[in-house]
Design a protein around this motif. Structure first.
Motif, PDB file in Angstrom:
ATOM      1  N   ASP B  96       0.859  -1.183   0.000  1.00 56.47           N
ATOM      2  CA  ASP B  96       0.000   0.000   0.000  1.00 56.47           C
ATOM      3  C   ASP B  96       0.894   1.232   0.000  1.00 56.47           C
ATOM      4  OD1 ASP B  96      -3.143   0.798   1.367  1.00 56.47           O
ATOM      5  OD2 ASP B  96      -1.541   2.277   1.090  1.00 56.47           O
ATOM      6  N   SER B 122       4.068  -1.885   5.347  1.00 60.99           N
ATOM      7  CA  SER B 122       3.346  -1.288   4.224  1.00 60.99           C
ATOM      8  C   SER B 122       2.456  -2.304   3.500  1.00 60.99           C
ATOM      9  CB  SER B 122       4.328  -0.678   3.220  1.00 60.99           C
ATOM     10  OG  SER B 122       5.127   0.294   3.846  1.00 60.99           O
ATOM     11  N   GLU B 126      -5.298  -7.730   0.463  1.00 66.31           N
ATOM     12  CA  GLU B 126      -5.979  -7.239  -0.725  1.00 66.31           C
ATOM     13  C   GLU B 126      -7.479  -7.114  -0.451  1.00 66.31           C
ATOM     14  OE1 GLU B 126      -5.274  -8.094  -5.402  1.00 66.31           O
ATOM     15  OE2 GLU B 126      -5.747  -9.843  -4.169  1.00 66.31           O
ATOM     16  N   VAL B 130      -8.383   0.064   4.665  1.00 67.34           N
ATOM     17  CA  VAL B 130      -7.206   0.322   5.504  1.00 67.34           C
ATOM     18  C   VAL B 130      -7.502   1.424   6.524  1.00 67.34           C
ATOM     19  CG1 VAL B 130      -4.782   1.026   5.486  1.00 67.34           C
ATOM     20  CG2 VAL B 130      -5.685  -0.431   3.651  1.00 67.34           C
ATOM     21  N   TYR B 132      -5.628   4.072   8.385  1.00 69.39           N
ATOM     22  CA  TYR B 132      -4.319   4.720   8.409  1.00 69.39           C
ATOM     23  C   TYR B 132      -3.982   5.144   9.832  1.00 69.39           C
ATOM     24  CZ  TYR B 132      -4.818   4.340   3.444  1.00 69.39           C
ATOM     25  OH  TYR B 132      -4.993   3.828   2.198  1.00 69.39           O
ATOM     26  N   TRP B 141      -6.853  -2.575   9.641  1.00 66.07           N
ATOM     27  CA  TRP B 141      -7.735  -2.747   8.472  1.00 66.07           C
ATOM     28  C   TRP B 141      -8.946  -3.586   8.814  1.00 66.07           C
ATOM     29  CZ3 TRP B 141      -7.530  -7.919   8.237  1.00 66.07           C
ATOM     30  CH2 TRP B 141      -6.318  -8.554   8.523  1.00 66.07           C
TER      31      TRP B 141
END
Lengths: 433, 433
Positions: B96, B122, B126, B130, B132, B141
């Motif tokens: 990502d 990182s 899939e 996410v 952050y 996530w």
């Protein structure tokens, strides 16, 4: 018999899953089990629901040689564990007369009939070693692996099981009295592990860190932890050795080295000792007595002192003078002092300590006056301001402190500071006989 | 999209399984998740070991619609969770760029190059949403159930997953910013959940159980828990409803029904209130004052009373008369009474309470004298025997109790019994104005 290497802990209680409290039983058990050389491979908490408890037990049994389950043994309908444990580990429940007698005796000592619900607590799994409960009603027990008992079945797991009551006041003493002994022959290692704790009061964590950090890095044979707790700082030393003697020698050596790096008398005690116990031991050995005069701490110093068994041989009395009228009436604090300097002042603290010592005839008196909060503060006398006084045969020492905690911790620290002043005074003034 | 009803929490970290600390992340998450209307069916902690983490995740996924896993996302070798999560929940890891940029920026702000280990942070599964991380480096996530992503396989579980970093300073703000929003469309209706607690003192758990068990079974719209704590019994009522108003009405109704089944005045308060606060509120509303005279409780009653902010408007003072000499000197207990009946007697308790009330000029005084233990007991006066007295304007009531706990809890219960006597008296004697 089967040797145990791994253990899984199952805690039951809907409150845990509702986030009412953290699972501190599991933490305590994990510490003890690691100390016995076992590896804890899972901790699971399940609500008081039959399907949830059963699946947690089966998961735990798949993961480990031994499952320790706490809680759910109480007298009410939501205490479902006994039946589920008996099904999962393959042992039918049988009536235990001795458990029954203990429950009857426990209630009769209180002059009460056994309530209906408590009767189901007399059932234990067949073939279990019963842990009789001197601290409550539910018995605990150890059940060896099913194959050792000649039991098998699709639904029966292979692991051994220990059941303990949920209340920490029952779980902890029961574990310590029964579990190490019953597991001794099943523990493979010659691994002796011990954590030794040094207690420090009155220093910031960072200052303590600077004294010892170099040694901590240098010694790889020992694990160190510095833990800042509400009651002070704990330095924890964890050592490992092949024999008890080697372990004792190692811990002794590291303790001496650590103490030598710290300020004189910084360590007030080790392991489970409290500051009040240390003060009590000193007083007792000197044949001296103490009394208290408390305003903002409201009885907390005398509570701490009388927490100590045998405190009646060195604690005389306490004056909890919360109101100004009580300070005048009980401790002869002068109206002048109160109006000129205020109740929260060095002068009032000084008069309180001196009067308590004189009126009670003790060798020492400790006094506090302050603003615990959350209200009652001002610009000149902020919340957290406390004057702490120690009266001795020759002087009255007053310490001013401003604590920045909440009401509860401000009071705790005022009380502990008072106790630590008395400890420091006695350490610096040995009795010459 | 799939609706979620149940959730299982998996915490990872070897320190937890070594008993270094309690799993407070799980507690915090359970509170939040219950607040979102989810039912937490299991909490499991696993050490940082691939096999242990995987089996904990698979157990959790079998039990619940959603698995929340915390910890193990760090940069070091023992942070194994990302790979295991991707395998168990069926999503390969992809790089990502935005996560990578955030990590680079975070280190550059500190003027530091990105350490090698951090680069693996990182990667995220899939198809995941996410979270952050503004509070650290590891991203969290949400991964929807495998069938919604068109993924299947023998090894892939059906549950959805949320991954969060382990440090509480990252986990908590990340949860609050991302999770309620991402789950909103999957929560089935009753978004409002509340637990209401009724506090009871002075009754055995089993007796309370018999009063309410029928209602507990009859009402399926509400969850009940009975919790025996050192400080008394908690009855917890957890209700669910579609609106705040409906929830308030439901809880009110169930509370009224519960109280009507219990003995008169058995419930002393609700939620976070303490017995001392209830006593203080009653005194304050009546404009009355209390003082204490304590022997075996050693200041604990006055400590409990002065724990309450504002207690200076209804608590006058306390006499901690631990030694017999103090009982005579401070409270005029007669030498005759002490020699004829002993310090631990109904007569001494009576004189202590009456004198404290008279000397301090308060409306009420509470007194205790007893044998807290562990030593000091005899056949006629066993450890745990306590006389508790309440002096009022018209009478002195003395209650004899035998507590079977340890020293600490015997003292706590003597103090709480005293407070509860005063509460009961005020409830039965309303002030007529």
């Amino acid at each position: 018999v089967k040797q145990f290497k791994t253990v899984a802990i199952v805690s039951t209680g809907t409150e845990i899953l509702q986030g009412m409290y953290a699972d501190t039983n599991a933490q305590w058990l994990a510490q003890r089990l690691c100390g016995l050389g076992l590896r804890v491979v899972a901790e699971t908490a399940a609500p008081d629901d039959a399907a949830c408890v059963e699946s947690a037990l089966r998961f735990a049994a798949r993961r480990a040689d031994l499952v320790i389950c706490s809680g759910g043994l109480g007298p009410t309908g939501d205490d479902v564990n006994c039946e589920i444990l008996s099904r999962v580990f393959g042992a039918k429940l049988v009536y235990d007369n001795h458990v029954h007698d203990m429950i009857v005796e426990r209630f009769s000592r209180r002059g009460v009939e056994v309530p209906t619900g408590n009767d189901k607590q007399s059932y234990v799994p067949e073939g279990a070693s019963v842990f009789y409960n001197d601290w409550g009603t539910a018995p605990g027990w150890f059940l060896s692996p099913a194959d050792e008992r000649g039991v098998s079945g699709d639904d029966v797991v292979a692991a051994a099981a220990i059941a303990l009551p949920g209340p920490p006041k029952e779980l902890k003493p029961m574990f310590d009295r029964y579990v190490p002994e019953i597991l001794a022959e099943r523990l493979s290692g010659d691994l002796f592990v011990r954590t030794h704790t040094l207690h420090i009061y009155g220093y910031p964590e960072s200052e303590i860190g600077t004294y010892v950090s170099q040694m901590f890095r240098a010694r790889s044979d020992v694990d160190f932890t510095i833990l800042a707790r509400p009651m002070g700082i704990d330095l924890r030393i964890t050592g490992h050795a092949a024999t008890v003697e080697a372990l004792d020698a190692l811990i002794d050596e590291v303790e001496r080295e650590t103490v030598s790096l710290l300020p004189r008398n910084a360590v007030y005690g080790t392991d489970n000792v409290s500051l009040a116990e240390v003060v009590g031991d000193l007083l007792k050995s000197r044949g001296e007595w103490v009394s208290t005069a408390e305003s903002c701490t409201g009885g907390l110093i005398s509570k701490f002192l009388t927490d100590v068994p045998g405190s009646s041989s060195w604690f005389e009395c306490g004056y909890v003078t919360y109101a100004n009228s009580a300070k005048m009436l009980m401790l002869d604090v002068s109206a002048d002092t109160l109006s000129t300097y205020g109740a929260v002042s060095e002068e009032t603290a000084r008069e309180m300590a001196a009067s308590a010592r004189r009126l009670s005839g003790t060798d020492y008196a400790l006094a506090t006056t302050g603003i615990a909060g959350p209200g009652g503060g001002s610009d000149t006398k902020p919340v957290g301001l406390v004057y702490i006084a120690l009266a001795t045969s020759t002087e009255v020492i007053v310490k001013k402190q401003v604590f920045l905690f909440d009401r509860e911790l401000n009071r705790v620290h005022a009380a502990l500071t008072a106790l630590n002043m008395l400890r420091g005074y006695m350490m610096e003034h040995p009795v010459h006989s």
